[in-house]
Design a protein around this motif. Sequence first.
Motif, short mmCIF file in Angstrom:
data_model
loop_
_atom_site.label_atom_id
_atom_site.label_comp_id
_atom_site.label_asym_id
_atom_site.label_seq_id
_atom_site.Cartn_x
_atom_site.Cartn_y
_atom_site.Cartn_z
N UNK A 112 0.84 -1.20 0.00
CA UNK A 112 0.00 0.00 0.00
C UNK A 112 0.87 1.25 0.00
N UNK A 113 1.97 1.22 0.74
CA UNK A 113 2.89 2.36 0.76
C UNK A 113 3.50 2.60 -0.62
N UNK A 114 3.86 1.52 -1.30
CA UNK A 114 4.43 1.63 -2.65
C UNK A 114 3.39 2.20 -3.61
N UNK A 115 2.17 1.66 -3.56
CA UNK A 115 1.11 2.15 -4.44
C UNK A 115 0.77 3.60 -4.18
N UNK A 116 0.71 3.99 -2.91
CA UNK A 116 0.40 5.38 -2.56
C UNK A 116 1.49 6.32 -3.07
N UNK A 117 2.74 5.87 -3.00
CA UNK A 117 3.87 6.68 -3.48
C UNK A 117 3.78 6.88 -4.98
N UNK A 118 3.51 5.80 -5.73
CA UNK A 118 3.35 5.91 -7.18
C UNK A 118 2.23 6.87 -7.54
N UNK A 119 1.11 6.74 -6.84
CA UNK A 119 -0.05 7.59 -7.12
C UNK A 119 0.28 9.06 -6.85
N UNK A 120 0.92 9.34 -5.71
CA UNK A 120 1.28 10.70 -5.37
C UNK A 120 2.21 11.29 -6.44
N UNK A 121 3.19 10.52 -6.86
CA UNK A 121 4.14 11.00 -7.88
C UNK A 121 3.43 11.28 -9.20
N UNK A 122 2.57 10.36 -9.62
CA UNK A 122 1.85 10.54 -10.89
C UNK A 122 0.94 11.76 -10.86
N UNK A 123 0.19 11.92 -9.77
CA UNK A 123 -0.81 12.97 -9.70
C UNK A 123 -0.22 14.35 -9.51
N UNK A 124 0.72 14.47 -8.59
CA UNK A 124 1.16 15.81 -8.18
C UNK A 124 2.52 16.23 -8.75
N UNK A 125 3.42 15.29 -8.95
CA UNK A 125 4.73 15.65 -9.49
C UNK A 125 4.68 15.70 -11.01
#
Length: 240
Positions: A34-47
């Motif tokens: 879940x931590x890995x998935x949340x990190x990918x999502x954050x990077x895709x959406x905001x970065x």
Amino acid sequence: MAKKEGGGCAGKLQGQKDVIKFIKSLIGIILIPACIGATFSFYRLFVVRGNLIEHQFWFVVGFISYVIIYSILQNPIKTYVYGHEFSHAIWTWLFKGKVKNFSASAEGGSVTVSKSNFLISLAPYFFPFYTFLAVVIYLTAISFWKLNQTHYNMFLFTLGFTWAFHFVLTIYVMLKDQDDIKENGAIFSIFFIYIANVIILGLLFVYLSKQVTLEGFVMDMTKQIKGQYEYILTLGKKSS
């Protein structure tokens, strides 16, 4: 930064505590995908999609500014301790508990509460108290005065500065011998604190961003986290 707790665990057997801590450790391991998935999502959406540096420029400047100041000056421990203990208190109130005693100083602090759970115990590590305070002050200000773009940029700078304060000092104190972390188990605490910080920072950027909606954030975060678990299940099927 120790936290006293009232009316909670006095009657529990040590063996029961060990079982609970073991279960929390298993949950912590389960949280890793879940931590890995949340990190990918954050990077895709905001970065990437949200172009963080361009659209949240003053937030980034504020964040970097604190990191530079931290690297030069001494740790603002007393300021952190106040925020740490207030975070315990706020989350105690959220769970309808009572704060019976509060103390904070450069040497450490404590808060005596009528109830406790892992959210109250770990609140200072995922709840950025001074960032929350900045948001409250800004929302209050715009309710009474008409603020311009300069004021908004100052607000963004403050958010970045206070979030960096939270981020850096959280890492600093977690490297110390913290009762809050030991109480909940290191494995569970680390991965829960990580994903909670990613989600809360993501919600903050949803509020600030014109590119990402709350619905889009929830859907993408859910999709990425689900994808990590599905990938692990696929690997399990291939190996069997």
